[in-house]
Design a protein around this motif. Structure first.
Motif, PDB file in Angstrom:
ATOM      1  N   UNK A 119       0.834  -1.194   0.000  1.00 10.44           N
ATOM      2  CA  UNK A 119       0.000   0.000   0.000  1.00 10.44           C
ATOM      3  C   UNK A 119       0.864   1.237   0.000  1.00 10.44           C
ATOM      4  N   UNK A 120       0.560   2.157  -0.890  1.00  9.79           N
ATOM      5  CA  UNK A 120       1.258   3.434  -0.936  1.00  9.79           C
ATOM      6  C   UNK A 120       0.541   4.462  -0.068  1.00  9.79           C
ATOM      7  N   UNK A 121      -0.555   4.090   0.597  1.00 10.27           N
ATOM      8  CA  UNK A 121      -1.358   5.020   1.388  1.00 10.27           C
ATOM      9  C   UNK A 121      -0.996   5.020   2.868  1.00 10.27           C
ATOM     10  N   UNK A 122       0.127   4.467   3.227  1.00 16.54           N
ATOM     11  CA  UNK A 122       0.526   4.407   4.638  1.00 16.54           C
ATOM     12  C   UNK A 122       1.012   5.784   5.099  1.00 16.54           C
ATOM     13  N   UNK A 123       1.404   5.856   6.351  1.00 12.81           N
ATOM     14  CA  UNK A 123       1.931   7.119   6.879  1.00 12.81           C
ATOM     15  C   UNK A 123       3.227   7.478   6.164  1.00 12.81           C
ATOM     16  N   UNK A 124       3.726   8.671   6.420  1.00 18.45           N
ATOM     17  CA  UNK A 124       4.907   9.131   5.699  1.00 18.45           C
ATOM     18  C   UNK A 124       6.201   8.772   6.433  1.00 18.45           C
ATOM     19  N   UNK A 125       7.298   8.933   5.724  1.00 17.71           N
ATOM     20  CA  UNK A 125       8.620   8.770   6.319  1.00 17.71           C
ATOM     21  C   UNK A 125       9.064   7.333   6.505  1.00 17.71           C
ATOM     22  N   UNK A 126       9.790   7.113   7.593  1.00 21.58           N
ATOM     23  CA  UNK A 126      10.399   5.817   7.868  1.00 21.58           C
ATOM     24  C   UNK A 126       9.339   4.739   8.073  1.00 21.58           C
ATOM     25  N   UNK A 127       8.241   5.080   8.731  1.00 19.56           N
ATOM     26  CA  UNK A 127       7.189   4.090   8.975  1.00 19.56           C
ATOM     27  C   UNK A 127       6.590   3.588   7.669  1.00 19.56           C
ATOM     28  N   UNK A 128       6.382   4.481   6.723  1.00 18.95           N
ATOM     29  CA  UNK A 128       5.836   4.076   5.418  1.00 18.95           C
ATOM     30  C   UNK A 128       6.815   3.163   4.699  1.00 18.95           C
ATOM     31  N   UNK A 129       8.082   3.541   4.715  1.00 13.07           N
ATOM     32  CA  UNK A 129       9.099   2.720   4.062  1.00 13.07           C
ATOM     33  C   UNK A 129       9.161   1.341   4.697  1.00 13.07           C
ATOM     34  N   UNK A 130       9.126   1.281   6.024  1.00  7.41           N
ATOM     35  CA  UNK A 130       9.165  -0.007   6.707  1.00  7.41           C
ATOM     36  C   UNK A 130       7.934  -0.840   6.368  1.00  7.41           C
ATOM     37  N   UNK A 131       6.758  -0.226   6.282  1.00  6.34           N
ATOM     38  CA  UNK A 131       5.536  -0.947   5.919  1.00  6.34           C
ATOM     39  C   UNK A 131       5.661  -1.578   4.532  1.00  6.34           C
ATOM     40  N   UNK A 132       6.303  -0.875   3.620  1.00  6.24           N
ATOM     41  CA  UNK A 132       6.473  -1.420   2.270  1.00  6.24           C
ATOM     42  C   UNK A 132       7.487  -2.553   2.241  1.00  6.24           C
ATOM     43  N   UNK A 133       8.615  -2.362   2.918  1.00  9.33           N
ATOM     44  CA  UNK A 133       9.705  -3.331   2.841  1.00  9.33           C
ATOM     45  C   UNK A 133       9.479  -4.546   3.730  1.00  9.33           C
ATOM     46  N   UNK A 134       8.677  -4.414   4.783  1.00  9.78           N
ATOM     47  CA  UNK A 134       8.500  -5.531   5.709  1.00  9.78           C
ATOM     48  C   UNK A 134       7.562  -6.606   5.178  1.00  9.78           C
ATOM     49  N   UNK A 135       6.902  -6.370   4.082  1.00 10.26           N
ATOM     50  CA  UNK A 135       6.014  -7.370   3.475  1.00 10.26           C
ATOM     51  C   UNK A 135       6.801  -8.187   2.454  1.00 10.26           C
ATOM     52  N   UNK A 136       6.372  -9.409   2.169  1.00 11.88           N
ATOM     53  CA  UNK A 136       7.110 -10.236   1.197  1.00 11.88           C
ATOM     54  C   UNK A 136       7.265  -9.565  -0.160  1.00 11.88           C
ATOM     55  N   UNK A 137       6.225  -8.861  -0.617  1.00 10.53           N
ATOM     56  CA  UNK A 137       6.343  -8.178  -1.902  1.00 10.53           C
ATOM     57  C   UNK A 137       7.379  -7.071  -1.842  1.00 10.53           C
ATOM     58  N   UNK A 138       7.543  -6.463  -0.680  1.00  6.89           N
ATOM     59  CA  UNK A 138       8.556  -5.421  -0.518  1.00  6.89           C
ATOM     60  C   UNK A 138       9.958  -5.963  -0.714  1.00  6.89           C
ATOM     61  N   UNK A 139      10.190  -7.180  -0.240  1.00  4.99           N
ATOM     62  CA  UNK A 139      11.493  -7.807  -0.458  1.00  4.99           C
ATOM     63  C   UNK A 139      11.700  -8.095  -1.938  1.00  4.99           C
ATOM     64  N   UNK A 140      10.659  -8.564  -2.605  1.00  2.07           N
ATOM     65  CA  UNK A 140      10.754  -8.797  -4.046  1.00  2.07           C
ATOM     66  C   UNK A 140      11.006  -7.474  -4.760  1.00  2.07           C
ATOM     67  N   UNK A 141      10.329  -6.408  -4.304  1.00  2.00           N
ATOM     68  CA  UNK A 141      10.527  -5.082  -4.882  1.00  2.00           C
ATOM     69  C   UNK A 141      11.979  -4.641  -4.761  1.00  2.00           C
ATOM     70  N   UNK A 142      12.531  -4.743  -3.570  1.00  2.00           N
ATOM     71  CA  UNK A 142      13.907  -4.286  -3.335  1.00  2.00           C
ATOM     72  C   UNK A 142      14.935  -5.175  -4.031  1.00  2.00           C
ATOM     73  N   UNK A 143      14.806  -6.478  -3.856  1.00  2.00           N
ATOM     74  CA  UNK A 143      15.785  -7.396  -4.437  1.00  2.00           C
ATOM     75  C   UNK A 143      15.641  -7.500  -5.951  1.00  2.00           C
ATOM     76  N   UNK A 144      14.450  -7.284  -6.455  1.00  2.00           N
ATOM     77  CA  UNK A 144      14.226  -7.345  -7.898  1.00  2.00           C
ATOM     78  C   UNK A 144      14.773  -6.146  -8.634  1.00  2.00           C
ATOM     79  N   UNK A 145      14.977  -5.031  -7.927  1.00  2.00           N
ATOM     80  CA  UNK A 145      15.477  -3.837  -8.600  1.00  2.00           C
ATOM     81  C   UNK A 145      16.913  -4.011  -9.082  1.00  2.00           C
ATOM     82  N   UNK A 146      17.712  -4.741  -8.349  1.00  2.00           N
ATOM     83  CA  UNK A 146      19.130  -4.889  -8.689  1.00  2.00           C
ATOM     84  C   UNK A 146      19.323  -5.512 -10.073  1.00  2.00           C
TER      85      UNK A 146
END
Length: 77
Positions: free
Chosen positions: A27-54
């Motif tokens: 979800x891109x509708x989370x709170x702003x800043x570090x908490x939003x980033x953590x919400x995105x990365x802490x989910x399995x898709x977030x890991x795919x997002x980060x690791x898939x970018x390389x």
């Protein structure tokens, strides 16, 4: 490149992963800043997002150099 990758992932790849594997939606509708980033990365898709970018980024550099007819080494500087 990073912005395009993020948009495609959030609109296409992320929902496809969710529907196939049943992961929680990114979800891109989370709170702003570090908490939003953590919400995105802490989910399995977030890991795919980060690791898939390389590999996407390195493939982009390789293809860009080859289309320009130059050595890949020139794009590492």
């Amino acid at each position: 490149m990073a912005i395009l990758y993020l948009c495609v992932f959030v609109m296409v790849v992320g929902p496809a992963i969710e529907s196939i594997l049943g992961f929680e939606t990114l979800s891109m509708d989370a709170t702003s800043g570090v908490e939003r980033t953590w919400d995105l990365v802490s989910k399995p898709q977030g890991w795919v997002l980060c690791l898939g970018y390389v590999p996407v980024h390195f493939a982009y550099l390789f293809i860009r150099a080859r289309l320009a007819g130059e050595s890949v080494d020139t794009y590492w500087d």
